[in-house]
Design a protein around this motif. Structure first.
Motif, PDB file in Angstrom:
ATOM      1  N   THR A  64       0.826  -1.209   0.000  1.00 15.25           N
ATOM      2  CA  THR A  64       0.000   0.000   0.000  1.00 15.25           C
ATOM      3  C   THR A  64       0.855   1.252   0.000  1.00 15.25           C
ATOM      4  O   THR A  64       0.467   2.268  -0.563  1.00 15.25           O
ATOM      5  N   ALA A  67       1.987   1.577  -3.768  1.00 13.77           N
ATOM      6  CA  ALA A  67       0.941   1.793  -4.750  1.00 13.77           C
ATOM      7  C   ALA A  67       0.021   2.952  -4.409  1.00 13.77           C
ATOM      8  O   ALA A  67      -0.649   3.469  -5.279  1.00 13.77           O
ATOM      9  N   GLN A  98     -11.096   2.553  -0.855  1.00 13.65           N
ATOM     10  CA  GLN A  98     -10.151   1.662  -1.516  1.00 13.65           C
ATOM     11  C   GLN A  98      -9.350   0.863  -0.498  1.00 13.65           C
ATOM     12  O   GLN A  98      -9.111  -0.331  -0.684  1.00 13.65           O
ATOM     13  N   ILE A 100      -8.844  -3.283  -0.121  1.00 11.96           N
ATOM     14  CA  ILE A 100      -7.518  -3.907  -0.070  1.00 11.96           C
ATOM     15  C   ILE A 100      -7.366  -4.741   1.190  1.00 11.96           C
ATOM     16  O   ILE A 100      -6.898  -5.887   1.149  1.00 11.96           O
ATOM     17  N   PHE A 156     -12.475   1.794  -7.635  1.00 11.06           N
ATOM     18  CA  PHE A 156     -11.140   1.832  -8.237  1.00 11.06           C
ATOM     19  C   PHE A 156     -11.125   2.244  -9.703  1.00 11.06           C
ATOM     20  O   PHE A 156     -10.102   2.694 -10.197  1.00 11.06           O
ATOM     21  N   LEU A 190      -5.007  -3.826  -9.902  1.00 14.29           N
ATOM     22  CA  LEU A 190      -4.842  -4.013  -8.462  1.00 14.29           C
ATOM     23  C   LEU A 190      -4.971  -5.479  -8.078  1.00 14.29           C
ATOM     24  O   LEU A 190      -4.163  -5.993  -7.299  1.00 14.29           O
ATOM     25  N   GLU A 200      -1.804  -7.200  -8.994  1.00 10.65           N
ATOM     26  CA  GLU A 200      -0.725  -6.832  -8.069  1.00 10.65           C
ATOM     27  C   GLU A 200      -0.919  -7.485  -6.699  1.00 10.65           C
ATOM     28  O   GLU A 200       0.043  -7.960  -6.085  1.00 10.65           O
TER      29      GLU A 200
END
Length: 73
Positions: A5, A8, A15, A19, A56, A64, A67
């Protein structure tokens, strides 16, 4: 996860919620995060896949997930 985090981000609160919950779900299943899990709890409370895409944007959401899969594997 915190390292991801930081690299990115910054992320909005909404958001960040996604995550963290994806990381939690991945840790609980000890497997890769499958996008179909976005339709289950707790994601469904925030709109499931559509909520994720909304928070997002489509391209960023797909990137995302890719990743996160690499970071959490």
């Amino acid at each position: 996860m915190e390292e991801f985090t930081q690299q990115a981000g910054p992320f909005t609160d909404a958001q960040q919620w996604w995550i963290e919950k994806i990381a939690d779900a991945t840790a609980a299943t000890e497997t890769d995060f499958a996008p179909k899990l976005l339709e289950g709890f707790p994601f469904s409370a925030r709109g499931g896949t559509f909520g994720f895409l909304h928070d997002f944007g489509r391209e960023a959401a797909i990137n995302l997930l890719d990743e996160l899969r690499r970071a959490l594997a």
